[in-house]
Design a protein around this motif. Structure first.
Motif, PDB file in Angstrom:
ATOM      1  N   ASP A  87      -2.155   1.881 -10.797  1.00 37.21           N
ATOM      2  CA  ASP A  87      -0.894   2.449 -11.280  1.00 37.21           C
ATOM      3  C   ASP A  87       0.309   1.752 -10.654  1.00 37.21           C
ATOM      4  OD1 ASP A  87      -2.189   4.372 -12.874  1.00 37.21           O
ATOM      5  OD2 ASP A  87      -2.396   5.733 -11.181  1.00 37.21           O
ATOM      6  N   ILE A  88       0.180   1.358  -9.384  1.00 36.95           N
ATOM      7  CA  ILE A  88       1.267   0.604  -8.741  1.00 36.95           C
ATOM      8  C   ILE A  88       1.476  -0.717  -9.463  1.00 36.95           C
ATOM      9  CG2 ILE A  88       2.020  -0.535  -6.623  1.00 36.95           C
ATOM     10  CD1 ILE A  88       0.329   1.499  -5.065  1.00 36.95           C
TER      11      ILE A  88
ATOM     12  N   GLN B 281       0.863  -1.178   0.000  1.00 34.80           N
ATOM     13  CA  GLN B 281       0.000   0.000   0.000  1.00 34.80           C
ATOM     14  C   GLN B 281       0.897   1.225   0.000  1.00 34.80           C
ATOM     15  OE1 GLN B 281      -2.453  -0.703   3.565  1.00 34.80           O
ATOM     16  NE2 GLN B 281      -4.243  -0.407   2.278  1.00 34.80           N
ATOM     17  N   LEU B 282       0.646   2.131  -0.922  1.00 33.86           N
ATOM     18  CA  LEU B 282       1.445   3.353  -0.983  1.00 33.86           C
ATOM     19  C   LEU B 282       0.518   4.558  -0.971  1.00 33.86           C
ATOM     20  CD1 LEU B 282       4.033   2.344  -3.733  1.00 33.86           C
ATOM     21  CD2 LEU B 282       4.379   2.353  -1.258  1.00 33.86           C
TER      22      LEU B 282
ATOM     23  N   LEU C 282       5.942   4.845 -12.413  1.00 35.64           N
ATOM     24  CA  LEU C 282       6.065   5.364 -11.050  1.00 35.64           C
ATOM     25  C   LEU C 282       7.370   4.886 -10.415  1.00 35.64           C
ATOM     26  CD1 LEU C 282       2.456   4.803  -9.617  1.00 35.64           C
ATOM     27  CD2 LEU C 282       3.424   6.894 -10.603  1.00 35.64           C
ATOM     28  N   GLN C 283       8.010   5.789  -9.700  1.00 32.14           N
ATOM     29  CA  GLN C 283       9.204   5.432  -8.931  1.00 32.14           C
ATOM     30  C   GLN C 283       8.731   5.026  -7.532  1.00 32.14           C
ATOM     31  OE1 GLN C 283      12.279   5.304 -10.489  1.00 32.14           O
ATOM     32  NE2 GLN C 283      10.928   5.733 -12.236  1.00 32.14           N
TER      33      GLN C 283
ATOM     34  N   ALA D 240       4.501  -4.187 -13.086  1.00 32.86           N
ATOM     35  CA  ALA D 240       4.449  -5.118 -14.221  1.00 32.86           C
ATOM     36  C   ALA D 240       5.380  -4.672 -15.341  1.00 32.86           C
ATOM     37  CB  ALA D 240       3.013  -5.242 -14.732  1.00 32.86           C
ATOM     38  N   MET D 241       5.376  -3.379 -15.636  1.00 37.77           N
ATOM     39  CA  MET D 241       6.210  -2.882 -16.723  1.00 37.77           C
ATOM     40  C   MET D 241       7.690  -2.929 -16.360  1.00 37.77           C
ATOM     41  SD  MET D 241       4.357  -2.376 -19.292  1.00 37.77           S
ATOM     42  CE  MET D 241       5.482  -1.452 -20.326  1.00 37.77           C
ATOM     43  N   GLN D 242       8.010  -2.735 -15.088  1.00 38.28           N
ATOM     44  CA  GLN D 242       9.405  -2.867 -14.667  1.00 38.28           C
ATOM     45  C   GLN D 242       9.888  -4.296 -14.899  1.00 38.28           C
ATOM     46  OE1 GLN D 242       9.924  -1.454 -10.630  1.00 38.28           O
ATOM     47  NE2 GLN D 242       8.931   0.495 -11.082  1.00 38.28           N
ATOM     48  N   MET D 243       9.030  -5.250 -14.627  1.00 40.98           N
ATOM     49  CA  MET D 243       9.387  -6.652 -14.879  1.00 40.98           C
ATOM     50  C   MET D 243       9.610  -6.893 -16.369  1.00 40.98           C
ATOM     51  SD  MET D 243       9.579  -8.274 -11.984  1.00 40.98           S
ATOM     52  CE  MET D 243       9.444 -10.024 -12.414  1.00 40.98           C
TER      53      MET D 243
END
Length: 270
Positions: free
Chosen positions: A121-122, A113-114, A253-254, A127-130
């Protein structure tokens, strides 16, 4: 190859809770506190059963459930009607979430949780980082918004309908390619998110328009695009830009998260 299983936490929990609550919804009187506690317990049991089934099915090396904290998110600030018609989470379920998340963590299913970030968006960013690192990412959700990630090689699984989505399932349902979905929904509207779309444009018109080009601008410049339709869409340009911004998932997102945090240890949940 690492395989990250990303589970849309509230999507899973609320659907399982609704299934438990359904027999009581039309009751003449509200259910008792004891019944409410039983519903919450049954829901947590069902969540654990589903998670264990998903682990057996996908055999992920990494796993996390992603939740979001109640807040006025950036989409609602940009477009106040965003999700305005959506029923709020039952208060007692909201209050029970911390205990549920702890129970899941004790069973080996950690969550994220952020603040000020929507779960969508998280999940999309993780997923895209992977995928950028040539690793596998599977999202478990019934939310059709994740379909726009299919062209990047992200997998999307609907547990409740037992559907592994693909470009073919998108084409069959919407008549457009996954990469055209945001433009399509911006044109026709999206009831799930309370997006109105462009007045007078339905699925058939939007589908035919997007067959003229990969995006709206290209399609409008096509000689086969009707002039009246082009004028109508150009008049709604400002709204369309807002709709497309809202419906597009943030994928960059960072988050300050490390993949190692999500490593799944099977022995913990057996």
């Amino acid at each position: 190859m690492a395989h990250l299983l990303l589970i849309d936490g509230l999507n899973l929990v609320r659907r399982l809770y609704a299934a438990q609550e359904r027999p009581f919804v039309n009751s003449a009187s509200p259910y008792s506190t004891a019944t409410g506690e039983q519903l919450l317990f049954n829901t947590s049991e069902q969540v654990l059963l589903v998670l264990k089934k998903l682990v057996r099915q996908f055999e992920p090396s990494h796993l996390t459930l992603v939740f979001e904290q109640p807040h006025l998110n950036w989409r609602a600030q940009l477009y106040p009607q965003y999700k305005a018609d959506r029923h709020p989470m039952p208060e007692h379920l909201q209050l029970a979430l911390p205990a549920l998340l702890q129970r899941l963590a004790d069973a080996g299913f950690n969550s994220v949780q952020l603040p000020e970030q929507e779960a969508d968006d998280i999940i999309a960013s993780l997923a895209m980082q992977m995928r950028q690192h040539q690793q596998q990412a599977t999202i478990v959700s019934t939310d059709k918004g994740y379909l726009q990630l299919l062209p990047a090689g992200v997998q999307l699984y609907d547990h409740f309908n037992r559907v592994q989505h693909s470009a073919d399932t998108v084409l069959q349902k919407f008549g457009v390619l996954p990469e055209q979905l945001v433009r399509y929904w911006s044109l026709v509207g999206d009831k799930t998110n309370n997006i109105s779309g462009v007045a007078g444009i339905g699925p058939k018109t939007a589908m035919e328009l997007l067959q003229l080009g990969p995006d709206i601008k290209t399609a409008l410049s096509h000689p086969d695009c009707p002039e009246k339709l082009a004028q109508k869409i150009k008049a709604a340009k400002a709204d369309l830009l807002v709709f497309m911004q809202i419906l597009s998932l943030k994928t960059d997102l960072q988050l300050g998260l490390n993949l190692q945090q999500f490593r799944y240890s099977p022995q913990r949940s057996d």
